[in-house]
Design an enzyme around this catalytic site. Structure first.
Site, PDB file in Angstrom:
ATOM      1  N   GLY A 138       0.826  -1.205   0.000  1.00 14.64           N
ATOM      2  CA  GLY A 138       0.000   0.000   0.000  1.00 14.64           C
ATOM      3  C   GLY A 138       0.852   1.244   0.000  1.00 14.64           C
ATOM      4  N   ASN A 139       0.231   2.368   0.265  1.00 11.74           N
ATOM      5  CA  ASN A 139       0.980   3.621   0.367  1.00 11.74           C
ATOM      6  C   ASN A 139       0.369   4.478   1.466  1.00 11.74           C
ATOM      7  OD1 ASN A 139      -1.119   5.373  -0.913  1.00 11.74           O
ATOM      8  ND2 ASN A 139      -0.726   3.975  -2.623  1.00 11.74           N
ATOM      9  N   ARG A 140       1.014   5.600   1.737  1.00  7.06           N
ATOM     10  CA  ARG A 140       0.630   6.400   2.908  1.00  7.06           C
ATOM     11  C   ARG A 140      -0.500   7.383   2.633  1.00  7.06           C
ATOM     12  NH1 ARG A 140       4.083   9.834   4.766  1.00  7.06           N
ATOM     13  NH2 ARG A 140       5.552   9.845   3.035  1.00  7.06           N
TER      14      ARG A 140
END
Ligand code: C5P
Length: 424
Positions: free
Chosen positions: A215-217
């Site tokens: 995922g990412n932030r």
């Protein structure tokens, strides 16, 4: 001045409630601008506000009595705050201190300002001003959320130098923006009335196994602010929500799509029915080719996860036939050479506009409540905006998008759009 505000508020009765912040002096400018816009303005003040600016200042400007005593009667022996609450077309609380927000959230009415806001059925706009620590404190944020729930319109404070001498978020919004917010409330129809808007927000999560993901932030804050601002301008809004750390705004249709594949399905399905698509989501570029059905066990050896590229959703929309392709806005987060990379993406993906922001420097827009962006058209940079709260970034974006969208729709596009579509 009158050219800027051509009697947009003619005959509107606005009650301005002023509370005890150093920013109270800016309420004088707000009142002046409201008067210039044709409004009939009554001012109510908390006792603390009167320590910063005198009631006489406001009375001289408005030529009307200022209510600062909750027990005061007006000339007809009526309770002044109830009379004002009933007569008001809108109530503007500017500046609103942390204390005022807390009282309003709790339904406490210790003074004329809270009494008017509580007693009235008119829309209430609230422009907070306080120290950054107070603004970001969970208690204040909870109170602001409660006020939004009551239907209050919150005019977000700005980032800048505060009374303490420190720089941070909490400065009263620019009086010009405050008056614009009031004007928008009265615009007969919002500038997106009847327009169908789809906004994607948040990050995608690409499963490795049933519990793990790539995922990412991305927090989804920018996309949520864009959706909320569109809603407030009268659009019917669908929010395609990836993984978000904020609650989606009320009054928009939320379609959850936490993987790139789900987001593609949602966007490709919704795009032909949309007039404008804002693709603010951080879509993962790669996904594990075959997510494990069971949780992968650790056995001491290395784990190789094969990744395959995800479909470029916005580029697919960019290639849709002209009659179904919505006006298309993408985002580009770049660590270097923002202009070249953003305009390159605009062309490659067939976008109308691209919102670029620099990442990886001292300021991190990801997850922040503020953002500094530059919008690019095919002809290059279109904006030079400072760091702003995301909601204000959203407002400015919509001002620009609406203008461009209308011109494109009316066939007076300022410049050809990004390329693929036209075979470029
Ligand atoms: O190429 P890059 O990921 O930087 O492009 C960002 C823009 O493209 C954003 O608007 C993002 O939502 C969109 N995008 C997409 N599908 C992908 C990757 C990005 O729609 N697979």
């Amino acid at each position: 001045m009158n050219d800027e505000h051509p009697a947009s508020l003619a005959g509107r009765r606005i009650v301005v409630g002023v509370s005890g912040s150093i920013a109270a002096y800016k309420a004088v400018l707000v009142v002046r601008r409201l008067l210039e816009a044709g409004a009939i303005v009554d001012v109510a003040m908390t006792p603390a506000a009167a320590a910063f600016v005198t009631p006489l200042t406001f009375a001289s400007l408005t030529h009307r009595p200022v209510v600062s005593d909750v027990l005061a009667l007006d000339g007809d022996q009526q309770i002044a705050h109830i009379e004002l609450a009933e007569a008001a077309d809108a109530i503007l609380l500017a500046p609103a201190t942390a204390n005022l927000l807390a009282e309003l959230a709790a339904g406490l009415v210790p003074d004329a300002v809270t009494a008017i806001a509580c007693a009235s059925r008119a829309p209430v706009l609230v422009a907070p001003a306080m120290d950054a620590g107070m603004w970001t404190h969970p208690a204040t944020q909870r109170n602001v959320a409660a006020l939004r729930d009551y239907g209050y319109i919150v005019i977000e404070p700005e980032v800048g130098e505060l009374a303490s001498g420190l720089t941070g978020i909490g400065r009263l919004a620019d009086p010009v923006h405050i008056v614009e917010a009031v004007e928008r409330r009265f615009a007969r129809s919002g500038d997106l009335e009847g327009v169908r808007v789809v906004v994607s927000a948040g990050g995608t999560r690409e499963p490795i196994d049933p519990v793990r993901f790539i995922g990412n932030r991305s927090s989804g804050k920018m996309g949520a602010a864009i959706a909320e601002a569109a809603r407030d301008r009268g659009a019917s809004v669908t929010l395609v929500a990836g993984s978000m750390s904020v609650t989606p705004p009320r009054g928009v249709t939320v379609v959850e799509a936490t993987t790139a594949a789900a987001m593609r399905e949602a966007i490709i399905g919704a795009a032909p029915h949309a007039d404008i698509l804002v693709m603010a989501a951080a879509v993962a570029d790669f996904a594990p080719v075959r997510p494990a059905k069971r949780k992968i066990k650790r056995d001491g050896s290395a784990l190789n996860v094969e990744l395959v590229p995800n479909p470029d959703i916005v580029a697919e929309v960019g290639e849709m036939p002209e009659d179904v392709r919505p006006f298309l806005i993408g985002f580009a987060a770049e660590s270097d050479d923002l202009e070249a990379n953003a305009t390159g993406k605009l062309r490659d993906k067939g976008l109308d506009l691209i919102v670029g922001n620099v990442i990886g420097g001292p300021f991190d827009a990801i997850g922040s409540d503020e953002n500094k962006v530059t919008v690019f058209g095919v002809e290059g940079p279109l904006t030079d905006w400072p760091m702003l709260p995301k909601r204000q970034v959203a407002e400015r974006l919509w001002d620009l998008i609406v203008d461009r969208y209308r011109k494109a729709r009316d066939g007076e596009s300022p410049a050809p759009r990004g390329g693929r579509r036209s075979g470029g």
